[in-house]
Design a protein around this motif. Structure first.
Motif, short mmCIF file in Angstrom:
data_model
loop_
_atom_site.label_atom_id
_atom_site.label_comp_id
_atom_site.label_asym_id
_atom_site.label_seq_id
_atom_site.Cartn_x
_atom_site.Cartn_y
_atom_site.Cartn_z
N GLN A 90 0.82 -1.21 0.00
CA GLN A 90 0.00 0.00 0.00
C GLN A 90 0.86 1.25 0.00
OE1 GLN A 90 -2.64 -0.35 3.39
NE2 GLN A 90 -3.52 -2.28 2.65
N ARG A 91 2.03 1.18 0.65
CA ARG A 91 2.92 2.33 0.72
C ARG A 91 3.82 2.44 -0.51
NH1 ARG A 91 3.88 5.11 5.14
NH2 ARG A 91 4.57 6.54 3.51
N VAL A 92 4.08 1.35 -1.19
CA VAL A 92 4.93 1.37 -2.40
C VAL A 92 4.17 0.67 -3.52
CG1 VAL A 92 7.18 1.64 -1.32
CG2 VAL A 92 6.16 -0.63 -1.43
N PRO A 93 3.06 1.24 -4.00
CA PRO A 93 2.21 0.54 -4.96
C PRO A 93 2.90 0.22 -6.29
CG PRO A 93 1.57 2.86 -4.73
CD PRO A 93 2.55 2.57 -3.65
N ALA A 94 3.97 0.94 -6.62
CA ALA A 94 4.64 0.69 -7.90
C ALA A 94 5.58 -0.51 -7.83
CB ALA A 94 5.42 1.94 -8.32
N TRP A 95 5.81 -1.01 -6.65
CA TRP A 95 6.76 -2.12 -6.50
C TRP A 95 6.08 -3.45 -6.80
CZ3 TRP A 95 11.25 -2.40 -2.65
CH2 TRP A 95 11.94 -1.19 -2.62
N PRO A 96 6.73 -4.33 -7.57
CA PRO A 96 6.21 -5.70 -7.72
C PRO A 96 6.27 -6.44 -6.38
CG PRO A 96 7.89 -5.20 -9.38
CD PRO A 96 7.94 -4.10 -8.37
N THR A 97 5.35 -7.38 -6.20
CA THR A 97 5.32 -8.14 -4.95
C THR A 97 6.64 -8.85 -4.69
OG1 THR A 97 2.93 -8.47 -5.14
CG2 THR A 97 4.12 -9.98 -3.70
N SER A 98 7.27 -9.34 -5.75
CA SER A 98 8.54 -10.06 -5.57
C SER A 98 9.60 -9.13 -4.98
CB SER A 98 9.02 -10.63 -6.90
OG SER A 98 9.18 -9.59 -7.87
N ASP A 99 9.63 -7.86 -5.42
CA ASP A 99 10.61 -6.91 -4.89
C ASP A 99 10.32 -6.58 -3.43
OD1 ASP A 99 11.75 -6.93 -7.34
OD2 ASP A 99 11.13 -4.91 -7.93
N VAL A 100 9.02 -6.48 -3.09
CA VAL A 100 8.65 -6.21 -1.70
C VAL A 100 9.12 -7.36 -0.80
CG1 VAL A 100 6.70 -6.02 -0.11
CG2 VAL A 100 6.69 -4.73 -2.25
N ARG A 101 8.87 -8.58 -1.23
CA ARG A 101 9.29 -9.73 -0.43
C ARG A 101 10.81 -9.80 -0.30
NH1 ARG A 101 5.63 -13.93 0.54
NH2 ARG A 101 3.52 -13.51 -0.20
N THR A 102 11.52 -9.46 -1.37
CA THR A 102 12.98 -9.48 -1.32
C THR A 102 13.51 -8.47 -0.32
OG1 THR A 102 13.14 -10.21 -3.63
CG2 THR A 102 15.08 -9.15 -2.69
N LEU A 103 12.94 -7.26 -0.34
CA LEU A 103 13.38 -6.22 0.59
C LEU A 103 13.08 -6.62 2.03
CD1 LEU A 103 14.53 -3.41 1.16
CD2 LEU A 103 12.20 -2.50 0.90
#
Length: 552
Positions: A443-456
Motif C-alpha cells: 500500500q505504501r509502495v504501490p509501484a513495487w512488484p510483490t517479488s521486490d517487496v518480499r525481497t526487501l
C-alpha cells in the motif's frame, strides 16, 4: 528469602526448531545476568522456561528452596480492558494469584472433612506465600510509589483509573511501579527499559543494584547493561552456542571479539594445513601413477631387475600417499564459524526540501490541564536534532506540531516546501491491524512488484513466515524492522525516529546508527538510549520538560 535457581542441560524452542541447547546456568543471590542475542535467538523463551511458564525441550530447572518466589515480567505490558491501575500492579507483582490461591485454600479448609490431606497445611503454605508477595500492605504502599514516579492521585487514581486510559508514558511508569513494589526472590525481566525515560532508567538501575536476590534480564539498552549486569549470557543463533561470560557488559564485548577472532584464526590455520596436505597427497598420487606408467613403458620384458626397481619406487610413492592421507584423517576438524545474519540497510534520500523544514512561532498546545508552550523553534534542512525529556512531557506533541499533524491553539506552525517525511513512531502505528505485512507494505509502495517487496523484507529478516501474517501478530521488533525497511523503500529528507531502539536487538541498533551516519537529511531523534545519544552525530539537543522546550 535468599534463593538460587539452577538450570541444567537446558534446551528451548519449538517442536520444529531448537533455539538453544546444552545450557547450564546458576543464578545465585546478588547475580545480575544479562541475556543477549539477536531477535529470535530464544531470549524470551529462556525467561519463560526459567519462570516455569514454558516446558523445556530438554533439561531441568530447580529452585532452592523449592518455594522461592520467582517473578517474571514479560516484554509487553498487557493492558486488560477494564483493569484498574491497582489491579494491574497486583497482577504484575504476583499478589493477585497469591490472593486467589490463599482464598481457595481458606475455602477448602472451611469445608474440609477428616479424610485426605490436611487442608490446614495447604492454607498455611498459601498464607506464607501471600505474605511474602507483599499483598497484605500493597494498597498502602502503592500511592507513595506512584507519587514518587510523578503519578499523583489527581492524575491517576489507582482504584478507579483504567490502564487503558493512560498515555504510553504513564503506562510505562505504572509498569515501573509494579516492579518497584514487587518482592520476588528471583527476578526475570524482559526488556524492562522499553518506554522508560531517563529518570525511570535511573530508578530501574538503582532497583536492580539494591536487589539481594538474583536477576536475569534481557535488554538491548547498552548503557543499562554496562551499569547493571555482573555476567553476560550470549545466545548465539548463528553458531548454535550458549556462552556465559564473567565480568560486566564491557568485558563481555572485549572477550567476545577475542573469541571470535580466535575461532576464525583456528579455522583458517586448520583449513590452510588441510589444503596443504591435500595438495601434497595429490602430488604424491600423480608421482606414483607416473612411476607405474614409466615402469611399464621403459622396462623390457626380459629386464626383470630394472622392472622390479621401478615397481619398488612406485610402491614407495604409494606408501607416501597413504601416509599423507592418514595425516589428513588425523587432523582435528575445526568447523568454520558461520556468518551471522546482519541487518544492512541505508535510508533512501528524497530531493532536497526548502532550506527551512519547519517553524514554530509562539506555538501553544492545550490538552486538559496540560500546556506546551509558547514555543518558538526552527528546523533547517539537514539539521540533526536530539530530543529528550520525561515521559508525558510533550515530545510527541512537539513532533506533531513540527510535522504539521497538529495545529497550535495559539501562535503559528508551518512546514516547508518539498518536505518528505519518513517516520518510525513510538507505537509503530504504521504496522498495526489485520492486513498481511506484504499487503500493508505494498500500500505504501504501490509501484513495487510483490517479488521486490518480499525481497526487501527478507533483507530485514522478515521472510515468508512473516510477510503473510497479519501485522498485529508480528513482534514489536519485527514491526520495527518493517518500519526500517519502509525507510529504505521510500525517499525521505526529514527523518523522524521516536524511540527507534525499542525492541531492536543490539546488532540492528548498531546498524541503525551506521545508517544515520551516512544520512544527510534533517533528523529528529527522540530517544532515551544514552549510548545512541553519544554515538549519533547531532547538531542540537532539545529538552522537553515542564511545558517548555529548552536548548541544551
Amino acid at each position: 528469602m535468599t534463593a538460587t535457581l539452577v538450570a541444567k542441560n537446558l534446551a528451548g524452542g519449538f517442536a520444529h526448531r531448537t533455539l538453544f541447547e546444552g545450557l547450564d546456568l546458576t543464578v545465585a543471590p546478588g547475580d545480575v545476568i544479562g541475556v543477549v542475542g539477536v531477535n529470535g535467538a530464544g531470549k524470551s523463551t529462556l525467561l519463560r522456561i526459567l519462570a516455569g511458564e514454558l516446558e523445556p525441550l530438554e533439561g531441568t530447572v530447580s529452585l532452592a528452596p523449592t518455594d522461592a518466589f520467582v517473578g517474571w515480567l514479560p516484554q509487553e505490558h498487557e493492558r486488560v480492558p477494564g483493569e484498574t491501575v491497582a489491579a494491574y500492579i497486583a497482577r504484575r507483582t504476583g499478589c493477585t494469584e497469591a490472593t486467589d490461591v490463599m482464598e481457595a485454600a481458606a475455602a477448602a479448609l472451611a469445608e474440609s472433612t477428616a479424610s485426605g490431606p490436611d487442608p490446614a497445611d495447604a492454607y498455611a503454605a498459601a498464607l506464607d506465600h501471600w505474605l511474602a508477595t507483599g499483598a497484605a500492605d500493597l494498597d498502602e504502599r502503592l500511592p507513595e510509589v506512584l507519587a514518587d514516579l510523578g503519578l499523583d492521585s489527581e492524575a491517576v487514581q489507582p482504584q478507579s483509573t483504567a490502564m487503558t486510559a493512560l498515555s504510553g508514558g504513564q503506562a510505562a511508569r505504572v509498569g515501573l511501579a509494579a516492579l518497584l513494589l514487587s518482592r520476588f526472590d528471583i527476578v526475570l525481566l524482559d526488556e524492562p527499559t522499553n518506554d522508560l525515560d531517563l529518570d525511570g532508567l535511573a530508578r530501574l538501575e538503582r532497583f536492580v543494584a539494591d536487589l539481594r536476590g538474583g536477576v536475569v534480564l534481557v535488554s538491548h539498552d547498552r548503557e543499562f547493561l554496562a551499569r547493571s549486569v555482573t555476567r553476560v549470557l550470549e545466545l548465539d543463533l548463528a553458531q548454535n552456542t550458549t556462552t556465559l561470560f564473567g565480568g560486566g557488559y564491557e568485558s563481555y564485548l572485549e572477550e567476545r571479539e577475542v573469541n571470535r577472532r580466535h575461532r576464525r584464526e583456528q579455522y583458517e590455520e586448520f583449513a590452510e594445513k588441510k589444503a596443504d596436505l591435500v595438495a601434497r597427497a595429490r602430488t604424491q598420487r600423480e608421482w606414483s601413477s607416473q612411476g607405474v606408467r614409466n615402469a611399464i613403458r621403459k622396462a623390457p620384458d626380459n629386464d626383470k631387475i630394472r622392472r622390479r626397481a621401478a615397481n619398488e619406487s612406485s610402491e614407495k610413492q604409494a606408501q607416501k600417499v597413504r601416509q599423507m592421507e592418514s595425516r589428513i584423517a588425523r587432523l582435528e576438524e575445526v568447523a568454520e564459524p558461520r556468518k551471522e545474519w546482519v541487518l544492512e540497510f541505508t535510508i533512501a534520500a528524497a530531493p532536497r526540501s526548502s532550506s527551512v523544514v519547519a517553524t514554530l512561532d509562539n506555538a501553544v498546545v492545550r490538552q486538559g490541564d496540560y500546556r506546551l508552550g509558547p514555543v518558538t523553534l526552527q528546523v533547517n534542512a539537514g539539521e540533526r536534532i536530539g530530543i529528550t525529556g520525561p515521559n508525558g512531557a510533550g515530545k510527541s506533541t512537539l513532533l506533531g506540531l513540527l510535522l504539521g499533524r497538529r495545529q497550535p491553539d495559539e501562535g503559528r506552525a508551518s512546514v516547508g516546501v518539498n518536505v518528505a517525511i519518513g517516520e518510525i513512531d513510538q507505537a509503530r502505528a504504521e504496522f498495526t491491524g489485520s492486513d498481511r505485512l506484504v499487503d500493508r507494505f505494498e500500500q505504501r509502495v504501490p509501484a513495487w512488484p510483490t517479488s521486490d517487496v518480499r525481497t526487501l523484507l527478507a533483507k530485514f529478516g522478515l521472510r515468508a513466515d512473516h510477510v503473510d501474517r497479519p501485522v498485529d501478530e508480528l513482534s514489536p521488533g519485527e514491526r520495527t524492522r518493517a518500519g526500517l525497511a519502509l525507510l529504505q523503500a521510500l525517499g525521505t529528507n526529514v527523518l523522524v525516529l521516536d524511540e527507534p531502539t525499542n525492541h531492536l536487538d543490539l546488532p540492528a541498533i548498531e546498524q541503525l546508527e551506521q545508517a544515520l551516519e551516512t544520512y544527510d537529511g534533517a533528523l529528529l531523534l527522540v530517544t532515551h538510549d544514552r549510548r545512541m545519544l553519544q554515538n549519533v552525530r547531532l547538531d542540537r539537543r532539545w529538552l522537553v520538560d515542564g511545558g517548555a522546550v529548552t536548548e541544551l
